[in-house]
Design a protein around this motif. Structure first.
Motif, PDB file in Angstrom:
ATOM      1  N   GLU A 150       0.807  -1.217   0.000  1.00 47.50           N
ATOM      2  CA  GLU A 150       0.000   0.000   0.000  1.00 47.50           C
ATOM      3  C   GLU A 150       0.841   1.268   0.000  1.00 47.50           C
ATOM      4  O   GLU A 150       0.312   2.375  -0.117  1.00 47.50           O
ATOM      5  CB  GLU A 150      -0.928  -0.007   1.213  1.00 47.50           C
ATOM      6  N   ASN A 151       2.148   1.108   0.168  1.00 46.73           N
ATOM      7  CA  ASN A 151       3.052   2.254   0.182  1.00 46.73           C
ATOM      8  C   ASN A 151       4.448   1.748  -0.175  1.00 46.73           C
ATOM      9  O   ASN A 151       4.620   0.587  -0.545  1.00 46.73           O
ATOM     10  CB  ASN A 151       3.036   2.943   1.553  1.00 46.73           C
ATOM     11  N   ASP A 175       2.431  -5.973   8.682  1.00 51.10           N
ATOM     12  CA  ASP A 175       1.428  -4.913   8.512  1.00 51.10           C
ATOM     13  C   ASP A 175       1.812  -3.859   7.484  1.00 51.10           C
ATOM     14  O   ASP A 175       1.097  -2.870   7.307  1.00 51.10           O
ATOM     15  CB  ASP A 175       1.115  -4.246   9.859  1.00 51.10           C
ATOM     16  N   ASN A 176       2.961  -4.044   6.766  1.00 54.92           N
ATOM     17  CA  ASN A 176       3.390  -3.099   5.732  1.00 54.92           C
ATOM     18  C   ASN A 176       3.634  -1.706   6.333  1.00 54.92           C
ATOM     19  O   ASN A 176       3.471  -0.692   5.672  1.00 54.92           O
ATOM     20  CB  ASN A 176       2.347  -3.031   4.622  1.00 54.92           C
ATOM     21  N   GLU A 177       4.031  -1.666   7.606  1.00 50.06           N
ATOM     22  CA  GLU A 177       4.291  -0.439   8.370  1.00 50.06           C
ATOM     23  C   GLU A 177       3.072   0.488   8.404  1.00 50.06           C
ATOM     24  O   GLU A 177       3.206   1.709   8.499  1.00 50.06           O
ATOM     25  CB  GLU A 177       5.526   0.296   7.855  1.00 50.06           C
ATOM     26  N   LEU A 178       1.903  -0.106   8.325  1.00 44.61           N
ATOM     27  CA  LEU A 178       0.653   0.616   8.515  1.00 44.61           C
ATOM     28  C   LEU A 178      -0.079  -0.061   9.672  1.00 44.61           C
ATOM     29  O   LEU A 178      -0.776  -1.059   9.471  1.00 44.61           O
ATOM     30  CB  LEU A 178      -0.204   0.586   7.252  1.00 44.61           C
ATOM     31  N   ASN A 181      -3.567  -1.735   9.620  1.00 44.85           N
ATOM     32  CA  ASN A 181      -3.808  -2.977   8.890  1.00 44.85           C
ATOM     33  C   ASN A 181      -4.022  -4.161   9.824  1.00 44.85           C
ATOM     34  O   ASN A 181      -4.772  -5.092   9.506  1.00 44.85           O
ATOM     35  CB  ASN A 181      -2.639  -3.282   7.951  1.00 44.85           C
ATOM     36  N   GLU A 262      -2.874   0.518  15.702  1.00 48.36           N
ATOM     37  CA  GLU A 262      -2.656   1.928  16.041  1.00 48.36           C
ATOM     38  C   GLU A 262      -2.834   2.152  17.538  1.00 48.36           C
ATOM     39  O   GLU A 262      -3.726   1.590  18.171  1.00 48.36           O
ATOM     40  CB  GLU A 262      -3.627   2.817  15.266  1.00 48.36           C
TER      41      GLU A 262
END
Length: 376
Positions: A150-151, A175-178, A181, A262
């Motif tokens: 996603e990024n 988590d793709n650094e998100l 997610n 988060e």
């Protein structure tokens, strides 16, 4: 924490790493009295994941090259790679996971998890690829699953893939650094997946907890680098990399939430996590150590280790043995395994003869070692 993030200083340190175990030196597990040697199998180019075929050959992935390589049952490294896939290998990306198909003896399939190269238009993807192998030659690679990044984040792509006794394919993905997610059941990142392998590819397995069209088996994972499935109970044990606290060993159960996301609070969970679905770790480390490869020992060669967990840690190179209670849901003891100065950095796997193979990085970019128990 950024697992496998190698700054220039890190690289210089790795290049000065000295192989320490001496041929013929023996070591003893202080708790069980098991004696063993630590032996170099081969130098290797950043070896990550290991998998043995039923005939005793060892296949392993090279993080930075996109290669899969093979060591014969008598210990000879094949000169040419089995297969090479275009792979984005910067930082935590790379050729990360490998699994031998449940029906390998009949179909010859091997599965890998890697990060594809980006194009001028598209971001890289977390991919599962299946290929056919015969006599050390791989062919006909087929993309079986793809989750576009996603990024442009370079971390938290960790994961591996393993089959259970029923032939279902499990796959973990970071988590793709998100962080969001990890708590989002509509995105594949930050979760453990369970697939059925069909003639038409991978589909969510029947009985998954979040609907017939959802492959997620468990969620709330930040960067679960590896996991193993207990052959006796079918339970899954996974390593998890925290941010600045709470590196974990988790018992992964169907439908449970492991708390990442988060607003994560050390010793607790992310914001809004329902305790009704939350399952805390069975083992946690603060400061972080970056646990990586993990296995459940299930070979009769060492009865004293039967059912114990072994896991490696990236930050300090330690190998630990974890003794579980009878219910196999709590930790009774943790024992450090003496490797004679060698470090267990990434993966660990059980050979058919009961020896433990593990991967490290250091001199000449890496090596594969094995722990060979000595019969009493």
């Amino acid at each position: 924490m950024r697992l496998l993030h190698l700054s220039l200083l890190n690289v210089l340190l790795l290049m000065t790493f000295t192989l320490s175990a001496q041929d013929g030196e023996t070591f003893t597990d202080a708790e069980t009295g098991v004696t063993y040697t630590v032996e170099l199998v081969t130098m290797a180019n950043y070896p990550v994941a290991l998998a043995f075929t039923p005939d005793g050959r060892l296949f392993y992935t090279e993080k930075t090259t996109g290669n899969v390589r093979m060591i014969s049952a008598d210990g000879e490294l094949q000169t040419d790679p089995v297969i090479s896939l275009p792979t984005s290998a910067v930082t935590e990306r790379g050729m990360l996971g490998i699994a031998i198909d449940s029906n390998y003896a009949e179909n010859g399939f091997i599965w890998v998890a890697h990060i594809s190269e980006p194009t001028a238009r598209d971001l890289p993807e977390n991919r599962i690829v299946r290929f056919y192998e015969q006599d050390g030659v791989g062919s006909d690679p087929e993309i079986m699953f793809a989750a576009p990044l996603e990024n442009n984040a370079l971390i938290h792509h960790g994961g591996n893939l393993h089959f259970d006794a029923d032939g279902y394919l499990f796959y973990s993905i970071g988590d793709n650094e998100l962080p969001a997610n990890s708590q989002d059941l509509t995105t594949p990142q930050g979760a453990m997946h369970r697939f059925e392998v069909t003639d038409n590819g991978l589909i969510p397995a029947a009985g998954n907890p979040f609907g017939d069209d959802n492959s997620i088996f468990a969620y709330g994972l930040r960067n679960s680098f590896d996991f193993d499935i207990d052959a006796e109970t079918g339970r899954i044990y996974a390593t998890e990399n925290g941010q600045h606290c709470d590196d974990e060993i988790n018992l992964i159960l169907r439908g449970f939430n492991y708390g990442a996301g988060e607003g994560y609070v050390c010793g607790g969970t992310a914001e809004g996590v329902s305790l009704g679905r939350y399952l805390p770790a069975i083992l946690s480390f603060t400061p972080t150590e970056a646990p990586t490869g993990i296995i459940v020992y299930d070979n009769p060669a060492v009865p004293e280790w039967q059912g114990d967990l072994f896991f490696c840690a990236w930050n300090n190179g330690l190998l630990r043995r974890v003794v579980l209670n009878e219910a196999r849901n709590q930790v009774e003891n943790v024992v450090e395994i003496d490797l004679g100065g060698v470090q267990c950095k990434i993966d660990i796997e059980i050979a058919p003869d009961g020896s433990l193979y593990f991967t490290t990085v250091g001199e000449n970019t890496g090596a594969i070692y094995r722990i060979v128990p000595i019969e009493s």
